[in-house]
Write an enzyme that holds these catalytic residues in place. Structure first.
Site, mmCIF file in Angstrom:
data_model
loop_
_atom_site.group_PDB
_atom_site.id
_atom_site.type_symbol
_atom_site.label_atom_id
_atom_site.label_comp_id
_atom_site.label_asym_id
_atom_site.label_seq_id
_atom_site.Cartn_x
_atom_site.Cartn_y
_atom_site.Cartn_z
ATOM 1 N N ASN A 208 4.365 18.536 9.873
ATOM 2 C CA ASN A 208 4.768 17.468 10.577
ATOM 3 C C ASN A 208 6.278 17.131 10.766
ATOM 4 O O ASN A 208 6.947 18.238 10.463
ATOM 5 C CB ASN A 208 4.531 15.955 9.995
ATOM 6 C CG ASN A 208 4.738 15.893 8.438
ATOM 7 O OD1 ASN A 208 5.941 15.692 8.284
ATOM 8 N ND2 ASN A 208 4.098 15.921 7.462
ATOM 9 N N ASP A 276 -2.259 14.461 5.807
ATOM 10 C CA ASP A 276 -3.467 13.500 5.401
ATOM 11 C C ASP A 276 -4.630 14.505 4.984
ATOM 12 O O ASP A 276 -5.676 14.266 4.310
ATOM 13 C CB ASP A 276 -3.865 12.405 6.350
ATOM 14 C CG ASP A 276 -2.466 11.177 6.044
ATOM 15 O OD1 ASP A 276 -2.408 11.057 4.605
ATOM 16 O OD2 ASP A 276 -2.095 10.858 6.991
ATOM 17 N N LYS A 286 -6.322 36.350 10.852
ATOM 18 C CA LYS A 286 -5.441 35.510 11.950
ATOM 19 C C LYS A 286 -6.756 35.247 13.000
ATOM 20 O O LYS A 286 -7.188 35.786 13.281
ATOM 21 C CB LYS A 286 -4.294 36.180 12.716
ATOM 22 C CG LYS A 286 -3.525 35.099 13.564
ATOM 23 C CD LYS A 286 -2.580 36.092 14.357
ATOM 24 C CE LYS A 286 -1.977 35.083 15.555
ATOM 25 N NZ LYS A 286 -1.325 35.812 16.648
ATOM 26 N N ASP A 306 -3.942 11.999 -2.666
ATOM 27 C CA ASP A 306 -2.967 11.124 -2.313
ATOM 28 C C ASP A 306 -2.255 11.313 -3.884
ATOM 29 O O ASP A 306 -2.622 10.598 -4.859
ATOM 30 C CB ASP A 306 -3.518 9.821 -2.091
ATOM 31 C CG ASP A 306 -2.518 8.876 -1.622
ATOM 32 O OD1 ASP A 306 -1.491 8.696 -2.512
ATOM 33 O OD2 ASP A 306 -2.583 7.979 -0.916
ATOM 34 N N ILE A 307 -1.101 11.890 -3.566
ATOM 35 C CA ILE A 307 -0.419 12.121 -4.841
ATOM 36 C C ILE A 307 0.456 10.792 -5.284
ATOM 37 O O ILE A 307 0.377 10.739 -6.312
ATOM 38 C CB ILE A 307 1.061 13.054 -4.359
ATOM 39 C CG1 ILE A 307 0.402 14.412 -3.687
ATOM 40 C CG2 ILE A 307 1.970 13.270 -5.395
ATOM 41 C CD1 ILE A 307 1.536 15.204 -3.149
ATOM 42 N N PHE A 324 6.587 5.426 -0.172
ATOM 43 C CA PHE A 324 7.407 5.076 1.134
ATOM 44 C C PHE A 324 6.264 4.727 2.026
ATOM 45 O O PHE A 324 5.026 5.391 2.215
ATOM 46 C CB PHE A 324 8.062 6.315 1.605
ATOM 47 C CG PHE A 324 9.390 6.241 1.185
ATOM 48 C CD1 PHE A 324 9.961 6.087 -0.178
ATOM 49 C CD2 PHE A 324 10.549 6.072 2.143
ATOM 50 C CE1 PHE A 324 11.150 6.099 -0.263
ATOM 51 C CE2 PHE A 324 11.841 5.964 1.860
ATOM 52 C CZ PHE A 324 12.111 5.984 0.633
ATOM 53 N N LYS A 342 -2.599 1.561 -3.418
ATOM 54 C CA LYS A 342 -2.135 2.958 -4.237
ATOM 55 C C LYS A 342 -1.578 2.201 -5.614
ATOM 56 O O LYS A 342 -1.294 3.144 -6.319
ATOM 57 C CB LYS A 342 -0.954 3.476 -3.435
ATOM 58 C CG LYS A 342 -1.566 3.897 -1.918
ATOM 59 C CD LYS A 342 -0.914 5.091 -1.447
ATOM 60 C CE LYS A 342 -1.080 5.202 -0.136
ATOM 61 N NZ LYS A 342 -0.857 6.782 0.320
HETATM 62 O O1 C5P Z 1 -1.014 6.328 3.193
HETATM 63 P P1 C5P Z 1 0.338 6.816 3.772
HETATM 64 O O2 C5P Z 1 0.407 8.298 3.896
HETATM 65 O O3 C5P Z 1 1.130 5.762 4.587
HETATM 66 O O4 C5P Z 1 1.399 6.522 2.436
HETATM 67 C C1 C5P Z 1 2.716 6.974 2.355
HETATM 68 C C2 C5P Z 1 3.116 6.991 0.912
HETATM 69 O O5 C5P Z 1 2.138 7.667 0.148
HETATM 70 C C3 C5P Z 1 4.353 7.954 0.860
HETATM 71 O O6 C5P Z 1 5.135 7.347 -0.226
HETATM 72 C C4 C5P Z 1 3.861 9.260 0.671
HETATM 73 O O7 C5P Z 1 4.750 9.963 0.232
HETATM 74 C C5 C5P Z 1 2.596 9.027 -0.062
HETATM 75 N N1 C5P Z 1 1.465 9.813 0.050
HETATM 76 C C6 C5P Z 1 1.127 11.007 -0.988
HETATM 77 N N2 C5P Z 1 0.178 11.799 -0.884
HETATM 78 C C7 C5P Z 1 -0.605 11.710 0.319
HETATM 79 C C8 C5P Z 1 -0.305 10.687 1.266
HETATM 80 C C9 C5P Z 1 0.912 9.893 1.035
HETATM 81 O O8 C5P Z 1 2.002 10.703 -1.893
HETATM 82 N N3 C5P Z 1 -1.571 12.592 0.284
#
Ligand code: C5P
Length: 397
Positions: A208, A276, A286, A306-307, A324, A342
């Site tokens: 992205n 995501d 390839k 989701d970290i 964020f 979260k």
């Molecule tokens: O759900 P969304 O992607 O909008 O959430 C954004 C926040 O979640 C940011 O702080 C981003 O760094 C974190 N995030 C994450 N791991 C993911 C998706 C988002 O840590 N897979």
């Protein structure tokens, strides 16, 4: 302030004599002084007078075996709470701004992980030269603190700005830096930044537009306040901020593993724009062009971990977990939902529908807390980083 120690680098300028008075003031206040004299500095004051006042050896040479045997230059660069450069000549500033390390003084400035305070001293034309302006701006961006210079009559007979601040003013700046400059000292922070890149095959990735600028600015600002920062970064074109440990990763899963490896920590700030989804398979070859290439390779998309949520729910959860939320509509409402979902402590919400925010140099954010909201004006990303770091420091007071 007894027990504190300053590494005092004395550059080559007529103002070097003031370093003796500064040393005396510091010793009187119980601050240890370990002097380093540049070759040019030693033309103005002698190692003997400096070491006599400092009550410590004056170091002068990078390649002296005796000096290295006593204390290696890396250890020397970290042997104090603060590095002070007085006088900071145009030459020393240029070296430090560009990361040159050709002698003991410049090597020390490159190797240190301690805050640096400079007291510039030079002729007015040198001070006002475009090159010095550039170096000054770079050093400030790197987190170097400054005291002076003053305006006045100069030893060279000219009048203007460039005269080194007087020893009592430098002394005050040193005491302030030693006392309150590092409210996050001893705290560990994890910052995620940049995009992630999810491999499709050996040459293609899904990624992205995140530049990493905001995350890097926050990591730099936290480090400046004394935190021990691990910056877990996806692919970006940015250099690592000073005094920050950067771990480079590509995928979301690598980012999560690097964050977990950096625990325990007191603070986690998840700024990364994590993909995501990732392809369910990574093709070993390839992929060939064609409408159904993904299907033919058996590929679908699956959700990434989701970290932010993982760190919030971790057995070693940092005390302050910040996420964020980049949104294009209903920014605050979405941020508040995200905070709950979260289970983090704050969400820094920003409206990325505003032209130039994503990848740009400015940001307008709101801090959504569990109770309440703080709205900040639009400002450069560096300033958002500094304000957020200061706000985090308040939480740990
Ligand atoms: O759900 P969304 O992607 O909008 O959430 C954004 C926040 O979640 C940011 O702080 C981003 O760094 C974190 N995030 C994450 N791991 C993911 C998706 C988002 O840590 N897979």
């Amino acid at each position: 302030m007894s027990g504190k120690r300053v590494l005092l680098i004395v550059g080559g300028g007529i103002a070097a004599y003031k370093a003796l008075e500064l040393t005396r003031l510091l010793r009187k206040a119980g601050v240890g002084v370990r002097p380093i004299l540049t070759k040019a500095g030693a033309e103005f004051v002698t190692p003997l007078s400096l070491s006599a006042l400092a009550e410590d050896k004056a170091y002068t040479e990078l390649f002296s075996l005796t000096d290295e045997a006593e204390m290696g230059h890396i250890e020397l660069s970290r042997s104090a709470d603060l590095v002070v450069v007085a006088p900071a000549t145009a030459d020393l500033m240029a070296k430090a701004a560009n990361g040159l390390a050709g002698d003991l003084a410049s090597t020390t400035l490159l190797a240190t992980d301690k805050p640096v305070l400079m007291a510039p001293a030079m002729n007015v034309r040198m001070w006002e030269h475009a090159a010095t302006r550039r170096n000054l701006a770079q050093l400030k961006a790197d987190g170097v603190l400054f005291v002076g210079p003053d305006e006045g009559a100069m030893a060279c007979g000219e009048y203007g700005s460039g005269r080194m601040a007087e020893p009592p003013a430098i002394f005050e700046a040193i005491m302030a830096a030693l006392a309150g400059g590092r409210p996050l000292a001893g705290r560990r922070a994890i910052v995620t930044a940049g995009p992630t890149a999810e491999a499709l095959d050996p040459v293609r990735v899904i990624t992205n537009r995140s530049s990493g600028k905001q995350g890097y600015a926050i990591a730099a600002a936290l480090a400046k306040l004394g935190a021990e920062v691990t910056l877990v970064s996806g692919p970006t074109a940015l250099p690592a901020p000073p005094a920050v440990r950067r771990v480079d990763v590509e995928s979301a899963r690598e980012m999560l593993a690097a964050c977990e490896a950096a625990l325990p920590a007191d603070i986690a700030v998840c700024v990364a724009a994590v993909a995501d989804w990732r392809p369910s398979e990574v093709s070993p070859q390839k992929l060939k062009k064609g409408k159904d290439a993904f299907l033919a390779a058996g590929m679908t998309f699956i959700e990434n971990p989701d970290i932010l949520a993982k760190l919030s729910g971790h057995a070693q959860r940092p005390r302050l977990v910040i996420g964020f939320a980049a949104e294009t509509e209903n920014v605050e409402e979405h941020a508040r939902n995200k905070l709950k979902r979260k289970n983090c402590d704050w969400i820094v919400a920003n409206d990325v529908s505003i032209q130039g925010t994503m990848g740009g140099d400015e940001n307008a954010v709101s801090i959504v807390l569990r109770r309440g909201i703080e709205r900040w004006d639009r400002m450069p990303k560096g300033e958002v980083g500094r304000r957020l770091a200061a706000r985090i420091a308040e939480e740990f007071q």
